[in-house]
Design a protein around this motif. Structure first.
Motif, PDB file in Angstrom:
ATOM      1  N   TYR A 162       0.683  -1.229  -0.185  1.00 30.64           N
ATOM      2  CA  TYR A 162       0.309  -0.409   0.005  1.00 30.64           C
ATOM      3  C   TYR A 162       0.786   1.023   0.047  1.00 30.64           C
ATOM      4  O   TYR A 162       1.569   1.100   0.312  1.00 30.64           O
ATOM      5  CB  TYR A 162      -1.287   0.252   1.073  1.00 30.64           C
ATOM      6  N   THR A 163      -0.062   2.243  -0.527  1.00 26.23           N
ATOM      7  CA  THR A 163       0.645   3.781  -0.037  1.00 26.23           C
ATOM      8  C   THR A 163       0.189   4.868   0.439  1.00 26.23           C
ATOM      9  O   THR A 163      -1.541   4.776   0.224  1.00 26.23           O
ATOM     10  CB  THR A 163       1.678   3.744  -1.908  1.00 26.23           C
ATOM     11  N   ASP A 164       0.342   5.459   1.928  1.00 27.24           N
ATOM     12  CA  ASP A 164      -0.258   6.872   1.936  1.00 27.24           C
ATOM     13  C   ASP A 164       0.245   8.080   1.915  1.00 27.24           C
ATOM     14  O   ASP A 164       1.179   7.613   1.021  1.00 27.24           O
ATOM     15  CB  ASP A 164      -0.276   6.885   2.948  1.00 27.24           C
ATOM     16  N   TYR A 165      -0.711   8.573   1.195  1.00 29.52           N
ATOM     17  CA  TYR A 165      -0.179  10.333   1.145  1.00 29.52           C
ATOM     18  C   TYR A 165      -1.213  11.035   2.015  1.00 29.52           C
ATOM     19  O   TYR A 165      -2.271  11.439   2.000  1.00 29.52           O
ATOM     20  CB  TYR A 165       0.139  10.613   0.188  1.00 29.52           C
ATOM     21  N   CYS A 166      -0.212  12.361   3.477  1.00 27.69           N
ATOM     22  CA  CYS A 166      -0.958  12.565   4.233  1.00 27.69           C
ATOM     23  C   CYS A 166      -0.704  14.133   4.006  1.00 27.69           C
ATOM     24  O   CYS A 166       1.172  14.344   4.372  1.00 27.69           O
ATOM     25  CB  CYS A 166      -0.880  11.876   5.473  1.00 27.69           C
ATOM     26  N   LYS A 167      -1.395  15.004   4.409  1.00 25.98           N
ATOM     27  CA  LYS A 167      -0.345  15.927   4.902  1.00 25.98           C
ATOM     28  C   LYS A 167      -1.585  16.842   5.983  1.00 25.98           C
ATOM     29  O   LYS A 167      -2.277  16.489   6.455  1.00 25.98           O
ATOM     30  CB  LYS A 167      -1.459  17.993   4.478  1.00 25.98           C
ATOM     31  N   PHE A 168      -0.875  17.505   7.314  1.00 21.39           N
ATOM     32  CA  PHE A 168      -1.295  17.958   8.409  1.00 21.39           C
ATOM     33  C   PHE A 168      -0.706  19.159   9.009  1.00 21.39           C
ATOM     34  O   PHE A 168       0.485  19.972   8.317  1.00 21.39           O
ATOM     35  CB  PHE A 168      -0.802  17.067   9.280  1.00 21.39           C
ATOM     36  N   TYR A 169      -2.132  20.048   8.826  1.00 26.28           N
ATOM     37  CA  TYR A 169      -1.983  21.459   8.749  1.00 26.28           C
ATOM     38  C   TYR A 169      -1.686  21.794  10.670  1.00 26.28           C
ATOM     39  O   TYR A 169      -2.500  21.220  11.428  1.00 26.28           O
ATOM     40  CB  TYR A 169      -3.773  22.151   8.336  1.00 26.28           C
ATOM     41  N   PHE A 170      -1.315  22.477  10.718  1.00 22.08           N
ATOM     42  CA  PHE A 170      -1.282  23.147  12.411  1.00 22.08           C
ATOM     43  C   PHE A 170      -1.988  24.123  12.852  1.00 22.08           C
ATOM     44  O   PHE A 170      -1.454  24.991  12.256  1.00 22.08           O
ATOM     45  CB  PHE A 170       0.024  22.760  13.028  1.00 22.08           C
ATOM     46  N   LYS A 171      -2.335  23.773  13.965  1.00 25.41           N
ATOM     47  CA  LYS A 171      -2.873  24.981  14.773  1.00 25.41           C
ATOM     48  C   LYS A 171      -2.050  26.439  14.659  1.00 25.41           C
ATOM     49  O   LYS A 171      -2.788  27.291  14.773  1.00 25.41           O
ATOM     50  CB  LYS A 171      -3.654  24.557  16.280  1.00 25.41           C
ATOM     51  N   LYS A 172      -0.124  26.417  15.074  1.00 27.08           N
ATOM     52  CA  LYS A 172       0.466  27.238  15.262  1.00 27.08           C
ATOM     53  C   LYS A 172       1.338  27.162  15.056  1.00 27.08           C
ATOM     54  O   LYS A 172       1.829  25.272  14.588  1.00 27.08           O
ATOM     55  CB  LYS A 172       1.015  27.411  16.979  1.00 27.08           C
TER      56      LYS A 172
END
Length: 159
Positions: free
Chosen positions: A56-66
């Motif tokens: 499998y393969t994954d792609y994620c983007k995490f947006y941070f509060k600060k």
């Protein structure tokens, strides 16, 4: 009688709202990854998965509060992108660009290699360094912190 109907309709509307909210929660709040969980709380994420079982393969983007740059600097796994390692980072993304072309989320994959810059941060875990039967790019995780956007990009491949 009218009062009972209004109460009944209000309860139904409330239940519908609750169900809609619950259906939208899992992808955003329940992504578990030990490295991501070691960083300050993120406010949102976009995660996409392709494949099954061990391939499998994954792609994620995490947006941070600060701004999390200090936390990234303090994290022992991340290293600063510099002239010595920038080509290596680009190699992994070049490889991933080829892999993701077959994924059903290809239309959502929006990482642009030109945004890789010195003074961002990266952590690469390539299992080929631990397992002689694997070749480079067979199985890796890469976390890329874009300091200008305050986003952590995560790519995983073992297809």
């Amino acid at each position: 009688m009218k009062k009972k109907n209004i109460i009944f309709i209000s309860i139904i509307v409330l239940l519908i709202v609750i169900i809609i909210v619950l259906l939208n929660i899992p992808d955003k709040l329940y992504y578990k990854d030990s490295l991501i969980m070691s960083l300050p709380d993120y406010k949102d994420n976009d995660c996409y998965f392709y494949g099954e079982n061990k391939d499998y393969t994954d792609y994620c983007k995490f947006y941070f509060k600060k701004n999390i740059e200090e936390s990234i600097k303090e994290n022992k796994k991340f290293v600063k992108v510099d002239s010595d390692n920038i080509s290596l980072v680009k190699e992994y993304f070049d490889n991933y660009n080829e892999v993701v072309k077959n994924a059903d989320f290809f239309d959502k994959y929006d990482f642009d290699i030109s945004q890789i810059e010195e003074n961002d941060y990266v952590y690469i875990l390539d299992k080929s360094n631990e397992n002689e039967s694997l070749e480079k790019f067979d199985f890796y995780n890469l976390y890329y912190y874009d300091a200008s956007k305050n986003i952590v990009y995560y790519i995983h491949n073992n297809i």
